[in-house]
Design a protein around this motif. Structure first.
Motif, mmCIF file in Angstrom:
data_model
loop_
_atom_site.group_PDB
_atom_site.id
_atom_site.type_symbol
_atom_site.label_atom_id
_atom_site.label_comp_id
_atom_site.label_asym_id
_atom_site.label_seq_id
_atom_site.Cartn_x
_atom_site.Cartn_y
_atom_site.Cartn_z
ATOM 1 N N TYR A 266 0.519 -32.057 -2.465
ATOM 2 C CA TYR A 266 0.349 -33.099 -3.497
ATOM 3 C C TYR A 266 -0.560 -32.628 -4.633
ATOM 4 O O TYR A 266 -0.581 -33.220 -5.698
ATOM 5 C CB TYR A 266 -0.179 -34.392 -2.862
ATOM 6 C CG TYR A 266 -1.494 -34.226 -2.126
ATOM 7 C CD1 TYR A 266 -2.697 -34.190 -2.806
ATOM 8 C CD2 TYR A 266 -1.524 -34.078 -0.738
ATOM 9 C CE1 TYR A 266 -3.900 -34.018 -2.133
ATOM 10 C CE2 TYR A 266 -2.708 -33.894 -0.051
ATOM 11 C CZ TYR A 266 -3.897 -33.864 -0.760
ATOM 12 O OH TYR A 266 -5.081 -33.675 -0.094
ATOM 13 N N VAL A 269 2.066 -30.350 -7.270
ATOM 14 C CA VAL A 269 3.387 -30.920 -7.500
ATOM 15 C C VAL A 269 4.115 -30.191 -8.641
ATOM 16 O O VAL A 269 5.281 -29.810 -8.513
ATOM 17 C CB VAL A 269 3.253 -32.439 -7.783
ATOM 18 C CG1 VAL A 269 4.519 -32.982 -8.406
ATOM 19 C CG2 VAL A 269 2.941 -33.169 -6.483
ATOM 20 N N LYS A 273 7.471 -27.920 -8.213
ATOM 21 C CA LYS A 273 8.673 -28.390 -8.897
ATOM 22 C C LYS A 273 9.202 -27.302 -9.829
ATOM 23 O O LYS A 273 10.412 -27.019 -9.852
ATOM 24 C CB LYS A 273 8.361 -29.656 -9.678
ATOM 25 C CG LYS A 273 9.651 -30.259 -10.152
ATOM 26 C CD LYS A 273 9.566 -31.644 -10.652
ATOM 27 C CE LYS A 273 10.989 -32.114 -10.906
ATOM 28 N NZ LYS A 273 11.043 -33.102 -11.959
ATOM 29 N N ARG A 302 4.751 -38.565 -2.551
ATOM 30 C CA ARG A 302 4.350 -37.990 -3.843
ATOM 31 C C ARG A 302 5.278 -36.848 -4.246
ATOM 32 O O ARG A 302 5.606 -36.691 -5.422
ATOM 33 C CB ARG A 302 2.878 -37.568 -3.786
ATOM 34 C CG ARG A 302 1.966 -38.799 -3.798
ATOM 35 C CD ARG A 302 0.574 -38.526 -3.285
ATOM 36 N NE ARG A 302 -0.258 -37.837 -4.269
ATOM 37 C CZ ARG A 302 -1.569 -37.634 -4.103
ATOM 38 N NH1 ARG A 302 -2.161 -38.087 -3.008
ATOM 39 N NH2 ARG A 302 -2.266 -37.006 -5.005
ATOM 40 N N LEU A 303 5.713 -36.059 -3.290
ATOM 41 C CA LEU A 303 6.637 -34.955 -3.607
ATOM 42 C C LEU A 303 8.006 -35.519 -3.999
ATOM 43 O O LEU A 303 8.625 -35.060 -4.963
ATOM 44 C CB LEU A 303 6.759 -34.010 -2.407
ATOM 45 C CG LEU A 303 5.456 -33.313 -1.993
ATOM 46 C CD1 LEU A 303 5.675 -32.465 -0.747
ATOM 47 C CD2 LEU A 303 4.905 -32.452 -3.109
ATOM 48 N N ALA A 306 8.138 -36.918 -7.409
ATOM 49 C CA ALA A 306 8.161 -35.881 -8.448
ATOM 50 C C ALA A 306 9.523 -35.200 -8.540
ATOM 51 O O ALA A 306 9.722 -34.325 -9.385
ATOM 52 C CB ALA A 306 7.075 -34.846 -8.156
#
Lengths: 401, 435
Positions: A266, A269, A273, A302-303, A306
């Motif tokens: 987290y 991120v 990404k 959270r991942l 994103a």
């Protein structure tokens, strides 16, 4: 030849189970919104049709079964069941060989005990496919493989006999005393050196002159599979700096990285990404100690938020309980903010995509393997039960717990 | 203003606030209340004065005292603070493997109440815990019962008996964990023999102590180990006994029969095999629910239906986390899984609260929501036995020790950067006792 084909056809039909029609109050196909009052037709081990009760006519000779909730058979994207046996004695612990820090030649197929009770245990909650193999604890501990949980022997049509090379960066992969690697930097250094060797080996393999072919080297052959992107390189890394080291390596050697565990993902991120790397997130209920002391129950959420591809896992357990159940880990991720359908996807379609098996399993669609998990209520709720498991169109006995 | 002076001022400010807290009366209105010793109340009122519950009842039918602060908790669920009868939080340690039986060792001398595990336990809704040393000894030390008050030292968290002594039990174990190389036992038979030998010694010591009451000259030399075992023989210290396999369970019952100590069986993985024997002995059980069996031979046959099987026969059954085996933040999940395997909903909630209170001899003070008891309770977002519910607040003796809405507390509840540190990220030097 024609006669042979006919015989083969007969054999398949005989071997296959009766054709089935599963009528679900709620059917999560993972190919679209859940269908209320849905029907799944199963023929010869494959899904024949999926749709609402109104849209599907159930042929007369199909066996019918009604259940409240249907989801695709659950996929555990990373486990060690079958290698880390239930008794936790030397004789049944095959998940980690400590004689050298880098041993990608250790095949999961040579270690997997399909009849260990923990394989049955996870199947009883709807887990039909596992990506299982060597555990974290060495820089490269070996390989993983993908198998369905009803097989009694490893030779029975694995989905993949060699699915990944299993790596680990972080304190668990360090050696004690004066053995190598004693530090994180040394671990990365020996890994880079081994990958360089594999690059050289690959070059020799690609040379056209057969006389120049190198002697076979099992270790380098496995790494060549990584360099040629035939299999991903899974790296278990929890601390943010270990995750960064994994990303750095993937960039340098251009392999397909799958981040695993990734407690502190987290915090990274954007980097993850940008690298386009999927994450097999630690079990939500993993113990928050050591490298994982900063884990967040909201990591998966959270991942996912994103836009990073995620799957959940049961991981490796050294003591009691000897395995987790990936369904329960997804449930807890859902309780901590991962949208419900995303949580289901993390143990079905999303997991299948990361494992490269989504053409076969992970969703309920015509032509796919008929792997289904049936529940008497919300599969994530504590008080619901798995009441049926179907693999390749056949009902597998379930001990309801 | 010097920083030391500033800190002093802050402390004075908070000290006076804490005096004011004592007097505050709060009325929590509108929640669904599980009093545990009474029927659930759909829309209830809980009234707390200072550190004590003064009333529990239906909304509207319960008089709210004048001057009370009303807290609207409509839509929430309230139940007693959770009681974990077997935990290893606070970096606890006990016996040191130099001998298999070490009754002189007190775990209270090892506990760090500022450890992250203690904060996480508050986030899980735990208010009373029995902190114990491990199971690698036949007897690994004296356990301690703590209230998870927001204190700075173990003394702040202790529960004192009428004589001012901290309350606790005695941790014992049998089966494979305590079978090792000498001086530890090598077999189950030897394990029992070593324990019997010690209790016989303690009986002799107890006799000498009795004789010394008539004639002080006959007093034996003080022996810390024997003193603690005499407390066990006299029922002042309950034996908390780790045991898994059916035959090991029966061995513990046999030893209790011989020496008469008060007993709670812990883990009891194979309780479902010998539930009638346990029930006949009227011995309570503290059980654990694990995500899978195994990890060791003795836990191979553990079943989630242990709770249901024991409940059926009337055994007083509590749950425990065995934290870090199960993180304290998942404690309510034990109740959910027990219900999944056939235990009644009431039985499961009772096992998370009142049964533990009974097993720790604290049923007069904690374990249920009723007038006169300590104001130890939790506020939940929904059904306590649902995966989707969250502990939002934990209160101990009328003080809020956990509040999910507070970012520091949320870090303890959910995890994240800094959650594993013994010090909270933004609070380097001291934790205020009150928020």
């Amino acid at each position: 030849m024609k006669l042979f084909n006919i015989f083969l056809g007969l054999a398949l039909v005989t071997a296959a189970q009766a054709q089935l029609a599963i009528q679900g109050g709620s059917v999560h196909t993972m190919e679209g919104p859940a269908i209320t009052n849905g029907v799944i037709l199963i023929k010869d081990g494959k899904i024949e049709a999926v749709g609402s009760a109104e849209s599907i006519t159930i042929p007369e000779d199909y066996q019918k079964r009604q259940v409240p909730v249907v989801i695709p058979g659950v996929i555990d994207a990373h486990t060690t069941v079958g290698l880390s046996g239930i008794l936790n004695i030397d004789a049944d612990q095959e998940q980690l060989e400590k004689s050298a820090p880098i041993q990608p030649e250790l095949r999961a197929i040579d270690a997997y005990n399909a009849r260990d009770p923990l394989v049955t245990w996870v199947r009883n909650f709807g887990v039909t496919t596992v990506n299982t193999g060597h555990a974290p604890g060495a820089v490269i501990s070996g390989q993983a493989m993908i198998i369905k949980t009803h097989h009694l022997n490893v030779s029975d049509s694995n989905l993949s006999p060699f699915s990944m090379v299993m790596g680990n960066l972080g304190s668990k992969a360090l050696a004690s005393g004066k053995a190598v690697p004693g530090t994180r930097a040394k671990a990365v250094a020996i890994l880079r050196a081994e990958l360089l060797k594999a690059q050289g080996y690959l070059k020799k393999l690609e040379a056209k002159d057969p006389d120049k072919a190198p002697d076979r080297n099992l270790r380098l052959e496995a790494l060549v599979a990584v360099l040629k992107k035939e299999v991903p390189f899974l790296i278990t890394a929890h601390r943010h700096h270990d995750i960064q080291a994994a990303l750095r390596l993937a960039k340098e050697f251009e392999f397909r990285l799958v981040l695993d565990g990734a407690s502190e993902a987290y915090q990274l991120v954007d980097e993850i990404k940008a690298a386009g790397v999927p994450v097999i997130v630690h079990p939500t209920m993993m113990r928050s100690y050591g490298d994982a002391e900063n884990l967040s129950f909201e990591n998966a959420k959270r991942l996912h938020d994103a836009g990073i591809s995620i799957a959940l896992q049961s991981g490796y357990e050294a003591y009691v309980p000897k395995t987790r159940v990936v369904l329960f880990e997804a449930a807890m991720a859902a309780a901590y903010g991962l949208p419900r359908e995303a949580a289901l996807a993390s143990i079905t379609k999303g997991a299948a995509k990361i494992l490269g098996i989504s053409d076969r399993v992970g969703s309920l669609a015509p032509g796919k393997d008929a792997d289904l998990a049936l529940y008497d209520g919300d599969p994530f709720e504590y008080t619901s039960h798995c009441v049926g498991v179907i693999i390749d169109g056949a009902s597998v006995p379930v001990a309801k717990r | 203003m010097t920083s030391a002076f500033r800190v002093a001022l802050i402390f004075i400010a908070f000290a006076s606030l804490s005096v004011a807290e004592e007097e505050i009366t709060r009325a929590f209105t509108g929640a669904k209340i599980f009093p545990i010793t009474g029927d659930p109340i759909d829309s209830g009122t809980l009234i707390v004065r200072g550190s004590t519950i003064i009333a529990v009842g239906k909304n509207g039918a319960t008089e709210i005292p004048e001057g009370a602060v009303t807290v609207d908790v409509s839509g929430k669920v309230m139940m007693p603070g959770l009681i974990c009868t077997h935990s290893h939080i606070g970096q606890v340690s006990g016996g040191d493997s130099s001998a298999p039986i070490q009754p002189d060792v007190r775990v209270l001398d090892s506990i760090n109440v500022r450890d992250a595990s203690v904060r996480k336990a508050r986030a899980g809704g735990l208010t009373t815990v029995n902190i114990m040393s491990g199971s690698g000894h036949l007897l690994s030390g004296q356990t301690i019962y703590l209230k998870l008050r927001k204190g700075e030292t173990v003394e702040d968290l202790m529960i004192l008996d009428t004589g001012g002594k901290p309350r606790g039990g005695m941790k014992m174990a049998n089966g494979t964990n305590s079978i090792k190389t000498a001086p530890f036992p090598g077999t189950r038979g030897k394990s029992a023999a070593l324990v019997r030998e010690q209790y016989i010694k303690a009986q002799a010591y107890q006799k000498k102590l009795a004789a010394a009451k008539e004639d002080p000259g006959k007093a034996p030399e003080r022996d810390l180990a024997m003193e603690a075992l005499v407390e066990v023989l006299e029922g002042k210290r309950v034996v908390h006994h780790h045991t898994h396999r059916h035959d090991d369970i029966l061995t513990v019952l046999r030893l209790r029969e011989e020496f008469g100590f008060r007993l709670v069986l812990h883990h009891v993985s194979e309780a479902w095999k010998v539930a009638p024997q346990i029930a006949a002995a009227k011995v309570p059980c503290s059980i654990i629910l694990l995500d899978s069996p195994g990890g060791k031979l003795e836990a191979r046959d553990i079943e989630w239906r242990n709770g249901a099987e024991l409940e059926k026969l009337g055994v007083v059954t509590s749950f425990h986390t065995d934290d870090p085996i199960n993180d304290s933040r998942w404690f309510l999940r034990s109740g959910g899984f027990a219900v999944r395997a056939g235990m009644s909903r009431h039985g499961a909630l009772y096992a998370l609260t009142m049964a533990g209170a009974i097993q720790l001899d604290m049923e007069e003070r904690v374990g249920s929501l009723s007038a006169g008891k300590d104001a130890d309770f939790i506020i939940l977002s929904g059904d306590p036995l649902s995966v989707y519910s969250r502990v939002e607040e934990t209160w101990i003796e009328g003080k809020r020790v956990f509040n999910l809405a507070d970012p520091e507390d949320k870090l303890c509840a959910v995890g994240g950067e800094g959650a594993g540190s013994p010090r909270l990220t933004n609070m380097c030097c001291f934790d205020f006792p009150i928020k």
